[in-house]
Design a protein around this motif. Structure first.
Motif, PDB file in Angstrom:
ATOM      1  N   GLY A   1       0.820  -1.195   0.000  1.00  0.00           N
ATOM      2  CA  GLY A   1       0.000   0.000   0.000  1.00  0.00           C
ATOM      3  C   GLY A   1       0.860   1.254   0.000  1.00  0.00           C
ATOM      4  N   VAL A   2       0.218   2.401  -0.149  1.00  0.00           N
ATOM      5  CA  VAL A   2       0.939   3.666  -0.215  1.00  0.00           C
ATOM      6  C   VAL A   2       1.700   3.931   1.075  1.00  0.00           C
ATOM      7  N   LEU A   3       1.041   3.741   2.222  1.00  0.00           N
ATOM      8  CA  LEU A   3       1.702   4.006   3.505  1.00  0.00           C
ATOM      9  C   LEU A   3       2.861   3.042   3.746  1.00  0.00           C
ATOM     10  N   GLU A   4       2.681   1.794   3.344  1.00  0.00           N
ATOM     11  CA  GLU A   4       3.750   0.807   3.495  1.00  0.00           C
ATOM     12  C   GLU A   4       4.923   1.147   2.595  1.00  0.00           C
ATOM     13  N   GLY A   5       4.628   1.647   1.394  1.00  0.00           N
ATOM     14  CA  GLY A   5       5.694   2.045   0.480  1.00  0.00           C
ATOM     15  C   GLY A   5       6.464   3.251   0.981  1.00  0.00           C
ATOM     16  N   TRP A   6       5.782   4.160   1.649  1.00  0.00           N
ATOM     17  CA  TRP A   6       6.440   5.371   2.157  1.00  0.00           C
ATOM     18  C   TRP A   6       7.227   5.127   3.440  1.00  0.00           C
TER      19      TRP A   6
ATOM     20  N   PHE B   1      -2.387   1.301 -11.991  1.00  0.00           N
ATOM     21  CA  PHE B   1      -1.520   2.364 -11.479  1.00  0.00           C
ATOM     22  C   PHE B   1      -0.599   1.883 -10.357  1.00  0.00           C
ATOM     23  N   SER B   2      -0.562   0.580 -10.116  1.00  0.00           N
ATOM     24  CA  SER B   2       0.409   0.034  -9.176  1.00  0.00           C
ATOM     25  C   SER B   2       1.606  -0.550  -9.923  1.00  0.00           C
ATOM     26  N   THR B   3       1.606  -0.425 -11.271  1.00  0.00           N
ATOM     27  CA  THR B   3       2.692  -0.941 -12.101  1.00  0.00           C
ATOM     28  C   THR B   3       3.566   0.207 -12.589  1.00  0.00           C
TER      29      THR B   3
ATOM     30  N   VAL C   1      -9.092  15.292 -10.356  1.00  0.00           N
ATOM     31  CA  VAL C   1      -7.635  15.164 -10.218  1.00  0.00           C
ATOM     32  C   VAL C   1      -7.168  13.848 -10.839  1.00  0.00           C
ATOM     33  N   PHE C   2      -7.876  12.763 -10.528  1.00  0.00           N
ATOM     34  CA  PHE C   2      -7.562  11.469 -11.130  1.00  0.00           C
ATOM     35  C   PHE C   2      -7.629  11.553 -12.653  1.00  0.00           C
TER      36      PHE C   2
ATOM     37  N   VAL D   1      -2.427   9.287  -7.829  1.00  0.00           N
ATOM     38  CA  VAL D   1      -3.708   8.737  -8.291  1.00  0.00           C
ATOM     39  C   VAL D   1      -4.365   7.915  -7.198  1.00  0.00           C
ATOM     40  N   ARG D   2      -3.585   7.052  -6.567  1.00  0.00           N
ATOM     41  CA  ARG D   2      -4.145   6.143  -5.564  1.00  0.00           C
ATOM     42  C   ARG D   2      -4.614   6.887  -4.313  1.00  0.00           C
TER      43      ARG D   2
END
Length: 463
Positions: free
Chosen positions: A159-164, A314-316, A210-211, A330-331
């Motif tokens: 996820g986004v938070l895990e990636g950050w 959009f996760s690729t 925005v998306f 986007v996410r």
């Protein structure tokens, strides 16, 4: 959306002729209340607030499935069908409003009760419960997937938070959804008037734009660089199965436009309820424009690699500068969009459950205890469903799509064909028959297709 008055009959003034009339059903909220009673002066919702609330009702998670419909139909028929579905939705809402005015019904449930009795009222309430609970659980699942990640088929998608920040206890799915529920969903769901959500609805529509802007920008960049292939303009038809497969997009498109359960609530609160038709048309024009642009540029960007949920694309690796940043933008914007859509969809859910459980009670907004119990119970059910039901997606392929088609097409058509007051023109009945046939046939095909795929491949599980 049954709304029952405190008194057997209440006087309300028609905004058209300003003459007092007697109505058996009162609006959701009184416009005035004594100082010791609690309600503030409310002069009615504005046109723009109504447009934003109805547009937010329409633009939910369905926007992410629309590029995949281009893969089934091809670019040109896909755009045409999206526009035609907007016109069919406008026609079905116009029928609801016309019969509601004649029957003096202030809710969808009241209109169904007027046409078909208590069983009709209970049917629409059950449809809204099934549809909206399913939709809100899916929204919460998507938010959890985007922010905390998900594991499917033994593969973990961060996820986004895990990636950050890496894997931490505070960005685990359960904790993230708990904080989101307590900090965002619960406060917004506690608002008793739908017009109070107009600012969050405006922000929600802005996040959807925005998306769209990011998607258009990426697509144009890749077009200039010559890295985008020519998309299919028409569907590939080889046999009867491929023809039937075209109809599987109809429930997706109906779900994308479903907003009928909120039309009466928005109409009741409008300062000038003669504007409701303009509100509906403006909202549908805005949303269909966003849908068409998203479908075209999403399909252009990913082509035949477009997934059922384009958010997964959009996760690729996008193969462009700052691709990772754009993916996260986007996410995150989409997750925030769904957080703000949640209370708009939750509002009629609570109202219909109240009408189903307490059909003779006083208006929900005037009973704080009942309001709190229903709100807390529903949010708890949705939270538990999003965290602990492993194959919720498979379940709502059936129940969600069927209920949405009933709300959007079948029940408005049934009210018109019943024509209790003799106000339906011949073209109205022809249109109603067309909507019923299209809805039933496409839904049978879609359910058969989903069932065949489910039993062939086995149920999908989230971890």
């Amino acid at each position: 959306m049954t709304i029952v008055s405190v008194k057997p009959a209440t006087e309300r003034k028609s905004k058209k002729n300003k003459q007092p009339i007697v109505d058996e059903k009162s609006p959701l909220l009184p416009t005035k209340h004594s100082e010791d009673g609690g309600f503030d002066e409310f002069n009615g919702a504005s046109f723009s607030g109504a447009v934003f609330n109805l547009s937010t009702t329409i633009v939910g998670a369905g926007i992410m499935a629309l590029p995949a419909t281009m893969k089934v139909l091809g670019l040109i028929p896909g755009v045409v069908v999206i526009i035609l579905m907007a016109f069919l939705t406008e026609s079905s809402i116009e029928l609801l409003l016309r019969f509601s005015r004649t029957a003096k019904s202030v809710s969808y449930g009241g209109l169904m009760g007027d046409a078909f009795g208590n069983y009709g009222r209970m049917l629409i309430q059950l449809c809204v419960l099934v549809n909206n609970i399913g939709v809100l659980i899916v929204y919460m699942i998507i938010i959890g997937d985007v922010l905390s990640g998900t594991t499917s088929g033994g593969i973990h998608h961060a996820g986004v938070l895990e990636g950050w920040f890496g894997e931490r206890w505070w960005n685990a799915r359960f904790f993230v959804l708990l904080i989101t529920t307590l900090a965002i969903f619960a406060p917004l769901a506690s608002l008793k008037r739908i017009d109070s959500l107009r600012y969050t609805s405006a922000l929600s529509v802005a996040l959807a734009v925005v998306f769209l802007v990011i998607t258009v920008g990426i697509t144009l960049f890749k077009l200039i660089n010559g890295t985008i292939m020519m998309p299919r303009l028409f569907p590939e038809i080889t046999d009867l199965t491929s023809v039937l497969n075209l109809f599987t997009v109809v429930p997706v498109l109906v779900t994308a436009y479903i907003c009928h359960y909120n039309v009466h609530s928005i109409d009741n609160e409008l300062e000038d309820n003669t504007q409701i038709k303009a509100v509906v048309r403006t909202s549908l024009a805005l949303c269909s424009s966003v849908y068409v642009m998203t479908s075209i540029f999403g399909f252009l960007l990913f082509g035949d690699e477009t997934l059922d949920d384009v958010l997964a694309n959009f996760s690729t690796d996008l193969g462009i500068p700052f691709g990772s940043l754009l993916n996260d933008s986007v996410r995150v914007s989409y997750a925030a969009h769904l957080m703000l859509v949640f209370p708009i969809v939750f509002y009629p859910l609570r109202l219909n459950l109240d009408g189903l459980l307490f059909p003779s009670a006083r208006p929900l907004a005037s009973d704080n205890c009942r309001f709190a119990y229903l709100s807390t119970g529903l949010i708890a059910v949705i939270f538990v469903g999003a965290n602990f039901i492993p194959s919720i997606w498979d379940a709502f392929q059936f129940t969600g799509a069927t209920a949405a088609v009933c709300i959007g097409f079948i029940l408005p058509a049934a009210i018109t064909l019943r024509d209790r007051y003799g106000i339906a023109a011949k073209k109205d009945k022809v249109l109603s028959i067309f909507m019923v046939v299209l809805a039933v046939f496409s839904n049978v095909v879609a359910i058969y297709s989903d069932a065949y795929s489910l039993f062939k491949n086995g149920p999908s599980h989230r971890e």
